[in-house]
Design a protein around this motif. Structure first.
Motif, PDB file in Angstrom:
ATOM      1  N   ALA A 152       0.858  -1.181   0.000  1.00  0.00           N
ATOM      2  CA  ALA A 152       0.000   0.000   0.000  1.00  0.00           C
ATOM      3  C   ALA A 152       0.899   1.237   0.000  1.00  0.00           C
ATOM      4  N   ILE A 153       0.825   2.007  -1.048  1.00  0.00           N
ATOM      5  CA  ILE A 153       1.645   3.212  -1.168  1.00  0.00           C
ATOM      6  C   ILE A 153       0.814   4.413  -0.768  1.00  0.00           C
ATOM      7  N   ALA A 154       1.274   5.120   0.243  1.00  0.00           N
ATOM      8  CA  ALA A 154       0.525   6.274   0.721  1.00  0.00           C
ATOM      9  C   ALA A 154       0.499   7.357  -0.350  1.00  0.00           C
ATOM     10  N   PRO A 155      -0.687   7.840  -0.723  1.00  0.00           N
ATOM     11  CA  PRO A 155      -0.739   8.904  -1.722  1.00  0.00           C
ATOM     12  C   PRO A 155      -0.135  10.193  -1.182  1.00  0.00           C
ATOM     13  N   LEU A 156       0.547  10.911  -2.052  1.00  0.00           N
ATOM     14  CA  LEU A 156       1.137  12.192  -1.684  1.00  0.00           C
ATOM     15  C   LEU A 156       0.603  13.258  -2.618  1.00  0.00           C
ATOM     16  N   ALA A 157       0.086  14.345  -2.052  1.00  0.00           N
ATOM     17  CA  ALA A 157      -0.391  15.449  -2.877  1.00  0.00           C
ATOM     18  C   ALA A 157       0.770  16.000  -3.699  1.00  0.00           C
ATOM     19  N   GLY A 158       0.513  16.189  -4.981  1.00  0.00           N
ATOM     20  CA  GLY A 158       1.551  16.736  -5.856  1.00  0.00           C
ATOM     21  C   GLY A 158       2.641  15.759  -6.232  1.00  0.00           C
ATOM     22  N   ALA A 159       2.447  14.467  -5.948  1.00  0.00           N
ATOM     23  CA  ALA A 159       3.469  13.471  -6.285  1.00  0.00           C
ATOM     24  C   ALA A 159       3.701  13.423  -7.790  1.00  0.00           C
ATOM     25  N   THR A 160       4.929  13.144  -8.178  1.00  0.00           N
ATOM     26  CA  THR A 160       5.274  12.982  -9.588  1.00  0.00           C
ATOM     27  C   THR A 160       5.850  11.592  -9.798  1.00  0.00           C
ATOM     28  N   GLY A 161       6.050  11.243 -11.068  1.00  0.00           N
ATOM     29  CA  GLY A 161       6.623   9.945 -11.374  1.00  0.00           C
ATOM     30  C   GLY A 161       8.021   9.767 -10.841  1.00  0.00           C
ATOM     31  N   ALA A 162       8.683  10.859 -10.468  1.00  0.00           N
ATOM     32  CA  ALA A 162      10.040  10.763  -9.925  1.00  0.00           C
ATOM     33  C   ALA A 162      10.075  10.005  -8.608  1.00  0.00           C
ATOM     34  N   ARG A 163       8.924   9.876  -7.946  1.00  0.00           N
ATOM     35  CA  ARG A 163       8.862   9.095  -6.706  1.00  0.00           C
ATOM     36  C   ARG A 163       9.128   7.616  -6.985  1.00  0.00           C
ATOM     37  N   VAL A 164       8.897   7.190  -8.220  1.00  0.00           N
ATOM     38  CA  VAL A 164       9.062   5.794  -8.629  1.00  0.00           C
ATOM     39  C   VAL A 164      10.395   5.670  -9.359  1.00  0.00           C
ATOM     40  N   GLN A 165      11.309   4.898  -8.811  1.00  0.00           N
ATOM     41  CA  GLN A 165      12.677   4.811  -9.311  1.00  0.00           C
ATOM     42  C   GLN A 165      12.946   3.448  -9.953  1.00  0.00           C
ATOM     43  N   GLY A 166      13.915   3.426 -10.892  1.00  0.00           N
ATOM     44  CA  GLY A 166      14.374   2.171 -11.473  1.00  0.00           C
ATOM     45  C   GLY A 166      13.285   1.389 -12.180  1.00  0.00           C
ATOM     46  N   TYR A 167      12.398   2.076 -12.879  1.00  0.00           N
ATOM     47  CA  TYR A 167      11.236   1.424 -13.490  1.00  0.00           C
ATOM     48  C   TYR A 167      11.656   0.573 -14.677  1.00  0.00           C
ATOM     49  N   GLU A 168      11.321  -0.721 -14.649  1.00  0.00           N
ATOM     50  CA  GLU A 168      11.703  -1.659 -15.696  1.00  0.00           C
ATOM     51  C   GLU A 168      10.506  -2.465 -16.155  1.00  0.00           C
ATOM     52  N   SER A 169      10.449  -2.730 -17.451  1.00  0.00           N
ATOM     53  CA  SER A 169       9.474  -3.661 -17.996  1.00  0.00           C
ATOM     54  C   SER A 169      10.090  -5.057 -17.960  1.00  0.00           C
ATOM     55  N   ILE A 170       9.390  -6.001 -17.329  1.00  0.00           N
ATOM     56  CA  ILE A 170       9.881  -7.366 -17.190  1.00  0.00           C
ATOM     57  C   ILE A 170       8.734  -8.312 -17.526  1.00  0.00           C
ATOM     58  N   PHE A 171       9.031  -9.596 -17.583  1.00  0.00           N
ATOM     59  CA  PHE A 171       7.965 -10.606 -17.656  1.00  0.00           C
ATOM     60  C   PHE A 171       8.470 -11.829 -16.920  1.00  0.00           C
ATOM     61  N   GLU A 172       7.963 -12.001 -15.701  1.00  0.00           N
ATOM     62  CA  GLU A 172       8.428 -13.060 -14.819  1.00  0.00           C
ATOM     63  C   GLU A 172       7.239 -13.782 -14.202  1.00  0.00           C
ATOM     64  N   SER A 173       7.417 -15.063 -13.982  1.00  0.00           N
ATOM     65  CA  SER A 173       6.434 -15.877 -13.272  1.00  0.00           C
ATOM     66  C   SER A 173       6.853 -15.942 -11.812  1.00  0.00           C
ATOM     67  N   CYS A 174       5.946 -15.551 -10.927  1.00  0.00           N
ATOM     68  CA  CYS A 174       6.278 -15.408  -9.508  1.00  0.00           C
ATOM     69  C   CYS A 174       5.360 -16.281  -8.654  1.00  0.00           C
ATOM     70  N   VAL A 175       5.940 -16.842  -7.593  1.00  0.00           N
ATOM     71  CA  VAL A 175       5.212 -17.753  -6.713  1.00  0.00           C
ATOM     72  C   VAL A 175       5.403 -17.318  -5.271  1.00  0.00           C
ATOM     73  N   LYS A 176       4.304 -17.413  -4.489  1.00  0.00           N
ATOM     74  CA  LYS A 176       4.357 -17.146  -3.050  1.00  0.00           C
ATOM     75  C   LYS A 176       3.223 -17.908  -2.378  1.00  0.00           C
TER      76      LYS A 176
END
Length: 322
Positions: free
Chosen positions: A30-54
């Protein structure tokens, strides 16, 4: 000296306990919303395709990134198409390929079989009609100097608690309409609406009078990845979760754009009932209006159809359409 050392050890134990608690919390992030937030808050953004298990659960991860220093994944349930933000440390992931996931509902939505009765078209490619009864209500929030048409939103919410609504949002609209976006978020948090956020590009490029084949995302020099990812990032920065759907600006694309979209594991979302242009909706229609202030005529038609009972019901979540 002994007192200082004891205090240091006490603080260290508290820190270790806090870290252990954080690592043990493996529910959706859960990411707390921030007024005036920009995409810069999100770092190292990568497109991937992985199968994940938990713990017996399986998800497909399509993006990897960090928010406020925490490593996260954007995942999709391969059958329900529901997306969630997950803590990367909680999942065991390995790279996968489209061919390995071809039997999942998700890949069948991303790469649907060619319909021989529907030749390739420049306009309105992708998913244009859903299965079953009711209607899939979608509203496009393209960049606009006008305020959100809150009356339309209230009209949809009046259909009952958690009424599904898909909003195809441009990142630039969020950046310019922080108050309206926060109001929409509150509608979702309160349970009045169940909002799915579709990507509608960041800048929604458009030159009036230019023919479609050279306009919108087909304009020379447009960076499709930037248009996709910057909108996803600003949604995440505000505490929202992008869906697997992408609506091309103007509903205009070509074969090359569609293929690149599929490579990013997004479902092209069209419409078979753009109300301002026709035709009227029928059971299973994906209905398109613009509540960004730029198309009041379509909203008036929506209201008339709703009041006269000619709008198919129930309103359904877009994840059910493919």
């Amino acid at each position: 000296m002994k007192t200082a050392l004891s205090a240091l050890l006490f603080c260290a134990s508290l820190s270790a306990a806090a870290t252990a608690w954080a690592e043990g919390d493996c529910g959706p992030a859960a990411i707390a919303p921030l007024a005036g937030a920009t995409g810069a808050r999100v770092q190292g953004y990568e497109s991937i395709f992985e199968s994940c298990v938990k713990d017996g659960e399986t998800r497909l991860a399509t993006r990897r990134f960090r928010v406020d220093g925490e490593k996260l994944l954007l995942t999709v349930d391969p059958q329900s198409l529901k997306t969630t933000l997950e803590r990367a440390a909680c999942w065991r992931c390995e790279e996968t390929r489209d061919a390995e996931q071809a039997e999942t509902r998700f890949l069948q939505a991303v790469r649907p079989p060619q319909d021989p009765d529907r030749p390739p078209a420049l306009v309105n490619a992708g998913l244009i009609h859903g299965k079953g009864a009711g209607a899939f209500i979608t509203g496009d929030l393209c960049p606009s100097h006008k305020p959100l048409d809150r009356g339309f939103i209230e009209e949809v919410a009046a259909q009952g608690p958690e009424t599904p609504l898909t909003l195809s949002v441009s990142g630039a609209w969020i950046a310019q309409h922080g108050e309206d976006f926060a109001w929409l978020q509150e509608k979702a948090r309160s349970g009045a609406l169940d909002i799915s956020w579709a990507d509608h590009s960041y800048s929604h490029p458009y030159i009036p009078g230019l023919r479609d084949a050279q306009n919108y995302l087909l304009r020379p020099g447009v960076d499709l990845d930037r248009e996709i990812f910057e909108t996803e990032k600003i949604l995440i920065a505000h505490g929202e979760t992008p869906s697997v759907f992408f609506r091309f600006p103007g509903l205009v694309s070509d074969g090359a754009l569609l293929e690149r979209l599929k490579e990013r594991h997004l479902v092209a979302l069209g419409a078979d009932s753009w109300l301002a242009l026709g035709p009227p909706p029928k059971p299973g229609s994906i209905v398109l209006v613009h509540p960004n202030g730029n198309e009041p005529g379509g909203l008036q038609i929506f209201s008339r159809l709703l009041k006269s009972g000619r709008m198919p019901k129930p309103f359904r979540a877009i994840n059910e359409a493919p």
